[in-house]
Design a protein around this motif. Structure first.
Motif, PDB file in Angstrom:
ATOM      1  N   GLN A  10     -67.390 149.822 -42.727  1.00  0.00           N
ATOM      2  CA  GLN A  10     -66.533 148.528 -42.762  1.00  0.00           C
ATOM      3  C   GLN A  10     -67.428 147.715 -41.617  1.00  0.00           C
ATOM      4  O   GLN A  10     -67.363 146.357 -41.695  1.00  0.00           O
ATOM      5  CB  GLN A  10     -65.401 148.739 -42.039  1.00  0.00           C
ATOM      6  N   VAL A  11     -68.181 148.261 -40.655  1.00  0.00           N
ATOM      7  CA  VAL A  11     -69.153 147.539 -39.788  1.00  0.00           C
ATOM      8  C   VAL A  11     -70.262 147.087 -40.600  1.00  0.00           C
ATOM      9  O   VAL A  11     -70.665 145.534 -40.665  1.00  0.00           O
ATOM     10  CB  VAL A  11     -69.771 148.331 -38.785  1.00  0.00           C
ATOM     11  N   LYS A  12     -70.674 147.643 -41.467  1.00  0.00           N
ATOM     12  CA  LYS A  12     -71.842 147.393 -42.346  1.00  0.00           C
ATOM     13  C   LYS A  12     -71.622 146.479 -43.360  1.00  0.00           C
ATOM     14  O   LYS A  12     -72.271 145.320 -43.261  1.00  0.00           O
ATOM     15  CB  LYS A  12     -72.401 148.555 -43.208  1.00  0.00           C
ATOM     16  N   ASN A  13     -70.470 146.294 -43.566  1.00  0.00           N
ATOM     17  CA  ASN A  13     -70.036 145.335 -44.683  1.00  0.00           C
ATOM     18  C   ASN A  13     -69.319 144.191 -43.846  1.00  0.00           C
ATOM     19  O   ASN A  13     -68.521 143.356 -44.428  1.00  0.00           O
ATOM     20  CB  ASN A  13     -68.862 145.753 -45.752  1.00  0.00           C
ATOM     21  N   GLN A  14     -69.552 144.000 -42.586  1.00  0.00           N
ATOM     22  CA  GLN A  14     -68.819 142.922 -41.635  1.00  0.00           C
ATOM     23  C   GLN A  14     -67.558 142.805 -41.888  1.00  0.00           C
ATOM     24  O   GLN A  14     -67.031 141.572 -41.664  1.00  0.00           O
ATOM     25  CB  GLN A  14     -69.768 141.766 -42.060  1.00  0.00           C
ATOM     26  N   ILE A  15     -66.625 143.886 -41.971  1.00  0.00           N
ATOM     27  CA  ILE A  15     -65.186 143.791 -42.140  1.00  0.00           C
ATOM     28  C   ILE A  15     -64.886 144.040 -40.352  1.00  0.00           C
ATOM     29  O   ILE A  15     -64.085 143.107 -39.910  1.00  0.00           O
ATOM     30  CB  ILE A  15     -64.697 144.740 -42.984  1.00  0.00           C
ATOM     31  N   ILE A  16     -65.604 144.949 -39.854  1.00  0.00           N
ATOM     32  CA  ILE A  16     -65.419 145.111 -38.295  1.00  0.00           C
ATOM     33  C   ILE A  16     -66.731 144.533 -37.656  1.00  0.00           C
ATOM     34  O   ILE A  16     -67.868 145.083 -37.897  1.00  0.00           O
ATOM     35  CB  ILE A  16     -65.054 146.408 -38.023  1.00  0.00           C
ATOM     36  N   PRO A  17     -66.598 143.649 -36.735  1.00  0.00           N
ATOM     37  CA  PRO A  17     -67.798 142.917 -36.143  1.00  0.00           C
ATOM     38  C   PRO A  17     -68.682 144.024 -35.255  1.00  0.00           C
ATOM     39  O   PRO A  17     -67.793 144.749 -34.498  1.00  0.00           O
ATOM     40  CB  PRO A  17     -67.168 141.914 -35.251  1.00  0.00           C
ATOM     41  N   MET A  18     -69.853 143.895 -35.247  1.00  0.00           N
ATOM     42  CA  MET A  18     -70.546 144.761 -34.376  1.00  0.00           C
ATOM     43  C   MET A  18     -70.109 144.604 -32.954  1.00  0.00           C
ATOM     44  O   MET A  18     -70.238 145.710 -32.176  1.00  0.00           O
ATOM     45  CB  MET A  18     -72.169 144.529 -34.499  1.00  0.00           C
ATOM     46  N   LYS A  19     -69.684 143.436 -32.581  1.00  0.00           N
ATOM     47  CA  LYS A  19     -69.283 143.432 -31.121  1.00  0.00           C
ATOM     48  C   LYS A  19     -68.325 144.374 -30.707  1.00  0.00           C
ATOM     49  O   LYS A  19     -68.288 144.879 -29.651  1.00  0.00           O
ATOM     50  CB  LYS A  19     -68.740 142.006 -30.945  1.00  0.00           C
ATOM     51  N   VAL A  20     -67.201 144.938 -31.492  1.00  0.00           N
ATOM     52  CA  VAL A  20     -66.141 145.600 -31.509  1.00  0.00           C
ATOM     53  C   VAL A  20     -66.593 146.782 -31.187  1.00  0.00           C
ATOM     54  O   VAL A  20     -66.173 147.608 -30.162  1.00  0.00           O
ATOM     55  CB  VAL A  20     -65.157 145.621 -32.654  1.00  0.00           C
ATOM     56  N   ILE A  21     -67.740 147.235 -31.789  1.00  0.00           N
ATOM     57  CA  ILE A  21     -68.286 148.261 -31.847  1.00  0.00           C
ATOM     58  C   ILE A  21     -69.155 148.596 -30.328  1.00  0.00           C
ATOM     59  O   ILE A  21     -69.008 149.754 -29.658  1.00  0.00           O
ATOM     60  CB  ILE A  21     -69.169 148.917 -32.962  1.00  0.00           C
ATOM     61  N   ASP A  22     -69.772 147.772 -29.987  1.00  0.00           N
ATOM     62  CA  ASP A  22     -70.584 147.566 -28.879  1.00  0.00           C
ATOM     63  C   ASP A  22     -69.769 147.654 -27.669  1.00  0.00           C
ATOM     64  O   ASP A  22     -69.980 148.385 -26.557  1.00  0.00           O
ATOM     65  CB  ASP A  22     -71.308 146.207 -28.932  1.00  0.00           C
ATOM     66  N   GLU A  23     -68.532 147.060 -27.651  1.00  0.00           N
ATOM     67  CA  GLU A  23     -67.436 147.030 -26.561  1.00  0.00           C
ATOM     68  C   GLU A  23     -66.940 148.683 -26.396  1.00  0.00           C
ATOM     69  O   GLU A  23     -66.940 149.104 -25.102  1.00  0.00           O
ATOM     70  CB  GLU A  23     -66.396 146.182 -26.953  1.00  0.00           C
ATOM     71  N   LYS A  24     -66.788 149.209 -27.617  1.00  0.00           N
ATOM     72  CA  LYS A  24     -66.595 150.618 -27.423  1.00  0.00           C
ATOM     73  C   LYS A  24     -67.714 151.481 -26.791  1.00  0.00           C
ATOM     74  O   LYS A  24     -67.407 152.489 -25.834  1.00  0.00           O
ATOM     75  CB  LYS A  24     -66.017 151.247 -28.754  1.00  0.00           C
TER      76      LYS A  24
END
Ligand code: BGC
Length: 687
Positions: A271-285
């Protein structure tokens, strides 16, 4: 400690795959690290009564090691019954140190859910029906744990108050009850004493799983409480990728071993790869996780190594256990016993010689040892009093009516030729356990019949109830000269009990929850709102525990805050003064008895007239003091405006309505010794 800049550099150096590895279980109790960047995995363990035994990374069959024995500490209900924050802190310190010594980073403790029903299987892992008592007792635990380079993991957020259908039950609860009952202890433990991690619960709250509840994780946690710690799912509580990731869940843990298939495994990667979930959200985690590791000195610097099974841990457990024991009644001051006056004691009841550490579900402990009541008594009496133990009842699931009858007969024979019967009954972890609730508050295994039969042959009975929840003690109480409530009280529980029975320790525990007379005495049950069916409606609102008993005139068997002493205390000279934004309450307490003893002085506030229904009284402060015989102590309590307020759904905030308030000081919620009514109308609007 690394700087924020250094943490960001680390994040920038990580591949998406590496980031995803940190966000979900890669073992049943650990995440994946990033070796090439010197980021270790995050290792976790249960909680809350000690550090759980060791499991392989991908199996729930324990490793069978010889060096994962630990100190078996008090259960949370026991600790709460001490009403002594010093014990809570020492417990936290010891638990944190043992966690570190077992090489873990996070201990999945403490459990702080409100005890809403006496039937909840996990009550023993929780603390109280009162959010204020929970907050006061849980904060020092967290502080103690986290002084060891170990994170506490506060659980289970939120409104996880039953085990029936725990993986799917939807809790419908009104806003005011959330604000006044179910959230305050979480707030206190996350904002006043910051638990570095938080476990999102299994259940749904108002239709959303806790792991994907924007209300819980965004609105309340991140925005209102500004919490920047790590949110971990309960094991298998995450049910989605996008919704949970966006709501703010950081780490998904589960019970299966197909780790890449977790919602936060391959699906999150995709989902991150397909830009459904922004990388920013992952980076915050990742930032939150790295900050956590940084605070635990996992990324650089010296880390504490911790110790386990020390004499100090065992001794402090003994002291806390002594203080957790609650003397419910004591006719004619039969207790404490005098070992010189007694020749023989018949210890009757399976709990008299049963250990409890290795049960209850995830809270199970591989204890280095556990002294049962019988062992504790033998150690205390040193062979000078004849002690005979007999089961009297059995928890054997294959037992039938005949088995119970025979056991009773045998017990009666023994009872008739001993000076004293010490009946030790109650529950065990077949009942006080994760994954299921009890269906009745009656004592199991025909214990009521047993005590009735015993009384017929020897009326010199002292009873001890071991349980993590309220049970119906009315029959036992009626047939006993003295009755003691004790708990899953750690490895030294048996010795602590012996010390209290013989007066080496003077009891000072107070009930952290109400013991009703029948199940229907409890609000949730009287209105038929436990355990619900797919959905449970908390129509009991804020009237849980003593708030309900008091307000609706239900007479409990033993009220919240109750606990007797071998000494006696007189309360006098209560005074109340209002200074600007504070109400100062003073009282003098005198020990008028023969023993040096501790007393828990409890301060309750009741609003006399209000636009909304309010409980007759609510606990707002307490102090545990130690007094020598004939000595006195003056206590000063300071109340703030918030202590007189309630949560208004209309104004969406806490409000204090001017008017008369009753301030009551007592030895329990029912045993009020002094009270004063004050008119509060001139409080300055400062909070
Ligand atoms: C429990 C948690 C526990 C986790 C890991 C879950 O079933 O609800 O309290 O920490 O398992 O064992």
């Amino acid at each position: 400690m690394l700087t924020t800049e250094a943490l960001n550099t680390l994040i920038n150096a990580m591949t998406l795959e590496e980031k995803i590895g940190m966000l979900h279980g890669n073992g049943i109790f650990e995440t994946r690290g990033v070796k090439r960047l010197n980021i270790p995995p995050l290792k976790m363990s249960d909680g809350p009564m000690g550090v759980r035994k060791e499991f392989p990374a991908a199996s729930w069959v324990a490793k069978d090691l010889s060096d994962d024995y630990v100190t078996y500490f008090l259960s949370n209900t026991a600790l709460a019954a001490t009403w002594n924050e010093d014990h809570a802190y020492t417990f936290g310190q010891s638990l944190g140190s043992e966690t570190r010594s077992r090489g873990k980073d996070v201990i999945l403790a403490p459990g702080i859910n409100i005890i809403r029903s006496p039937l909840c299987g996990r009550n023993f892992e929780y603390m109280s029906e009162d959010p204020y008592l929970i907050s006061r007792m849980a904060k020092p635990i967290i502080k103690g744990i986290q002084e060891n380079d170990v994170a506490a993991c506060l659980k289970h957020y939120a409104a996880n108050n039953q085990e029936t259908d725990r993986l799917s039950i939807n809790v419908e609860v009104d806003e005011r009850s959330l604000e006044e009952l179910y959230l305050p202890a979480f707030k206190a433990c996350l904002t006043e004493e910051k638990s570095l991690t938080l476990m999102a619960a299994y259940n749904k709250l108002r239709g959303d799983y806790c792991c994907e509840s924007n209300f819980l994780l965004q609105d309340v946690l991140r925005k209102r409480w500004a919490y920047d710690g790590v949110v971990i799912s309960d094991w298998g509580a995450c049910h989605s990728t996008e919704a949970s990731a966006l709501a703010g869940l950081d780490v998904e843990m589960a019970v299966t071993t197909d780790f890449d298939d977790y919602y936060f495994g391959d699906p999150l990667y995709e989902q991150v790869k397909n830009q459904i979930i922004p990388m920013k959200v992952i980076d915050e985690k990742i930032f939150r996780l790295l900050s956590l590791m940084n605070q635990l000195n996992m990324l650089d610097g010296q880390r504490q190594s911790g110790v386990r099974n020390t004499i100090e841990h065992q001794q402090s457990t003994l002291k806390a256990a002594e203080e957790s024991i609650v003397l419910l009644h004591n006719d004619g001051q039969i207790l404490p016993l005098d070992s010189k006056q007694i020749r023989s004691i018949a210890v009757i009841g399976e709990n008299g010689n049963r250990s409890h550490a290795d049960g209850g579900g995830s809270a199970e402990i591989k204890a280095l040892y556990e002294h049962t009541p019988l062992a504790g008594l033998s150690m205390y009496l040193g062979g000078n009093v004849k002690l005979t133990y007999i089961k009297g009842y059995t928890s054997d699931p294959n037992a039938n009516k005949d088995t119970y009858f025979n056991l009773r007969e045998e017990a009666c024979r023994l009872a008739s030729n001993h000076d004293l019967i010490l009946f030790v009954g109650g529950l065990n972890h077949d009942h006080d356990t994760e994954g299921k609730d009890r269906t009745t508050i009656e004592l199991p295994y025909e214990q009521d019949l047993l005590i009735q039969s015993l009384k017929a042959v020897n009326n010199n009975i002292i009873s001890v109830n071991i349980s993590g929840s309220a049970v119906d003690l009315s029959t036992v109480a009626k047939h006993s000269k003295a009755l003691i409530q004790t708990w899953y009280n750690g490895m030294e529980g048996g010795r602590a009990l012996a010390h209290v029975l013989f007066g080496q320790a003077v009891p000072s525990g107070k009930l952290p929850f109400t013991f009703g007379q029948t199940l229907e005495d409890y609000a949730a049950h009287s209105i038929g709102e436990f355990p619900g069916d797919n959905t449970v409606h908390y129509k009991d609102c804020i009237f849980v525990g003593y708030r309900h008993f008091d307000t609706h005139d239900v007479t409990p068997l033993y009220p919240f805050g109750h606990g007797l002493s071998y000494s006696a205390f007189k309360y006098h000279d209560m005074s109340v003064t209002t200074i600007d934004t504070s109400v100062i309450v003073e009282i003098t307490v005198e020990n008028t008895g023969q023993y040096e003893a501790k007393e828990v002085v409890q301060l309750y506030v009741g609003d006399q007239e209000s636009s909304e229904p309010r409980p007759t009284k609510e606990l707002k402060d307490f102090m545990k003091i130690n007094l020598k015989p004939q000595s006195t102590q003056k206590l000063v309590f300071t109340l703030k405006k918030s202590d007189f307020s309630f949560y208004s759904e209309k104004y969406k905030k806490w409000v204090m309505e001017p008017g008369n308030f009753i301030l009551s000081i007592g030895s329990s919620s029912k045993d009020i010794r002094q009270s004063k009514t004050i008119l509060l109308d001139v409080f300055k609007e400062v909070e």
